[in-house]
Design an enzyme around this catalytic site. Sequence first.
Site, PDB file in Angstrom:
ATOM      1  N   ASN A 424       0.757  -1.305   0.196  1.00  0.00           N
ATOM      2  CA  ASN A 424      -0.163  -0.190   0.001  1.00  0.00           C
ATOM      3  C   ASN A 424       0.913   1.167  -0.066  1.00  0.00           C
ATOM      4  OD1 ASN A 424      -2.541   1.366   0.479  1.00  0.00           O
ATOM      5  ND2 ASN A 424      -1.555   2.028   2.327  1.00  0.00           N
ATOM      6  N   GLU A 425       0.676   2.088  -1.074  1.00  0.00           N
ATOM      7  CA  GLU A 425       1.492   3.279  -0.984  1.00  0.00           C
ATOM      8  C   GLU A 425       2.820   3.086  -0.961  1.00  0.00           C
ATOM      9  OE1 GLU A 425      -0.406   5.840   2.087  1.00  0.00           O
ATOM     10  OE2 GLU A 425      -2.181   6.149   1.013  1.00  0.00           O
TER      11      GLU A 425
END
Length: 818
Positions: A424-425
């Site tokens: 994530n990210e």
Amino acid sequence: MNMKTCIILLLLLWSSHSASAQQRVRLNEDWEFVRQDLGGIWEAVRPRKGGNPEDVPLWTRVSLPHCVNATDAVDPDLNYYQGPAWYRTQLAVANPYPGGRTVLHFEGAGQKTEVYIHTTKVGSHVGGYDEFSVDITDAVAAFTKTEAFRKQFNGKVPLSVRTDNGRDLELMPSDLSDFNLYGGIYRYLNLVYLPAVSVDRLFAEAQVDSTGKTGSLDVRARFHAPVASGPATVSVVLKDPRGKVLQRVEKTLADLSGDLPLARFAVRAPRLWNVQDPARYTVLTTVTAGGVASVDSQRIGFRQATFVKKGPFLLNGKRLLLRGTHRHEDHAGVAAAMTEDQMRQEMLLMKEMGVNFIRLGHYQQSRIILDLCDSLGILVWEEIPWCRGGLGGSVYRERGRQMLTNMIEQHYNHPSVIIWGLGNENDWPGDFETFDRDSIRSYMRELNDLSHRLDPGRKTAIRRCDFCKDIVDVYSPSIWAGWYRATYTDYKEISRAEFEKVDHFLHVEWGGDSHAGRHSESPDKALQQVPPAAGNDHSGDAARFAHAARGSKDGDWSESYICNLIEWHLREQETMPWLTGTAQWPFKDFSTPVRPDNPVPYMNQKGVVERDLTKKEAYYLFQSYWTDKPMAHIYGHSMPVRWGDAGEARMIKVYSNCPEAELFVNGSSLGVRTRNSQDFPAAGLRWNAVLREGPNEVRVRARRGATVVEDSLHFEFQTAKWGKPARVVLERVSESDSIVTIQARVLDDKGVLCLDAAQFIRFGLAGDGRLLDNLGTPSGSRAVQLSNGRALIRIDRRGGRSVASAQVATLPTVFLNL
């Protein structure tokens, strides 16, 4: 509680206990805890009673699950504690199996764990979210031979556990993450007695052919067995959802090493698992060696999950629009240490909101949650905690591989899981001196290949790392229309453009923050400053400064605005036939160290329920679009005062899934409206009403066929215009048992309530009572922003006398005797 809910609860209770066939007990009570490190393990094994009164440190009694950061994660005046903590208890060990093993099974502890029997270290684990076991058999046997066992500990075995959530750059997740890296034994810890030979891990691969009329089930197992265990007899039984035995296979295994194929079943016309009917079969595996039988029970499901290239999502060959949300393991008063009952309550609320899909952010979550998703019919994207910060070295990378392996192996059999998330990210740097895209791409490929080797049948995915979107099967870009970029009316246009860039598009994370109890009569005013399709969210998501005008920085953080934003998304999603689905971020407000200046300090407030599961207005909006059971809700139950000019018509909105509704204001009908999901706002169920100054009563009667549902609310309508805040009024508003609720209101010099007042207010208390604060809710924080000029907090009087105070900067402090 209706019959359907009762049946669901009974099924959930049965399923939560059926997965554990060996002798197992939760070690919940009789623990002591200290939030610091020890000089040595011997400090943990000193006698608990009758010792030297000058011994340090001071231990306190707790029960498990327990989180080190139960309250300080949302303390407005402190950084939350990150470091070592110790737990200790004494075990009465009595393994009934000859030659059996005694094991401690941790369902999760954060973030690094060491385990000791007396002064002997018996195991350790790195990772705050995957399960692990520690075999204590030999250490227990050795300790029971000592004089200390007989005299000092009265026949019990001292167990000590050290947890550590201190900062560590070689540990996933990053401390830059938008959530706390909690410490403690915050999931259940079990004492398990195993026979000498038992199933260590069972993998049941259920498949359905393209017609959906024929299923197959391949069962393989990994055994826990001594090196020279001799032959074992294995029986595998498949039962249908009603418990009827369908097939049985028996075989003798001379060698129990490695992952061994046990059975292959052909299932004619399997009852398919789906979100309306989450039918599950049972695989019962019995291994018998030396005359002792060990039983393993697993629940599995037959289903087809298909992401159409450049198209929608299909479940069992039919299009299913994924209507999703997110979950962090976080709750008021306990942080990560949620009980099974709390988890069940949360997941039932999701299902009752209409959720059929959830992304578990951003780490492997409790087995209880996966069992609930299986039982309730909620599809799952589960991911490892590679979240922000960049990419570390060899130790960091190996830990990521192990976390992915553990997550897939431990949750392999859950039919609800359709996606393994790899990160994530990951375009967010900060932890390391260098940020190298090629290295991140290389590692992402490695994780993607590993996931497909471990589980060829499920997709992989990531969110927000555009330079890796070609590696995984499913990609979610970052959109956030109306909050971190653009306006919410740009949502469909932006989504379609992102959809065209990948083969399989799934939009996870959308919505925005709302301060529960704050409302607006003109919520979209801030959008006038935002140019269409402007801005992005590729840095500073949590910051409310710099960048172009946007909702997160310039909006009022009201429930009114967020309801408009959410409804626009929901109405548009109904008109996007190519859309696989979305997941609103998140279901519940949660704690985060990177948002100290939010209206509730250290809280991400994007939930549709508060941190204690109190519903916000948006919860009912989702129900009106996503559920079938007739419901109706008038917007504004947490809005005690509305405002405007005398004789001015104000809009009254009703969220309902019924075809028609009739509104009554102060006893008079304003007529019947017909619901149309594309008629924004409130799907056409809105009325303009001239309100009378002072008290007003509003009632709605919604109808579907012969079924009628009603809702009502009372509020004040204020026409007096307010000036500059001049004073604070502190008053008692309710009392139940010893719990008193007090309210602070900000008034101008004429005594008019300042309905736009949004300053921080700080509550205090002196005396016998206790503030019920550090809960991470608007009514459970001693420092909190006002909502339309008011704020609440509760106090436990504890049978005594207290004086409460309220302080707003630039205004005189006020006091209230209790």
